[in-house]
Design a protein around this motif. Sequence first.
Motif: not given
Length: 124
Positions: A75-92
Amino acid sequence: LSWQRGLFPKLQLSDLCFRGSFQLLLLWLEKRASYAAGNRLAHLESIDLHRLPMLTDQHVHRLLKLCPNLRSLNLSGNEESLTEKVLDILREMRPSCLQTLALPLLRASHFRIVCTLGVFPSLT
């Protein structure tokens, strides 16, 4: 032939080669999964989504639901489109086979990132 049967092992997109709608691609993948056992893309093991400005946290969530045997996720290079919520999604979602993970530079706390990476003991 394997693509037609939904047996493709790798999906690689970037802003250099993919100019289409990621939403439409995701709908197509979900349709392909609906033909497979368990409504999943069991043979898709590697997803590379480097620098896709149209990628969202929700897209990542939907992709993880489709790919139970995912081994590599970029998912690298997606600083503009992804938020820290993606971390929650990965944990879930906890893709159990995940061995390689490349994250964008997120504005998340060190603790939050470490907690997310901690649920994947086989990451390299």
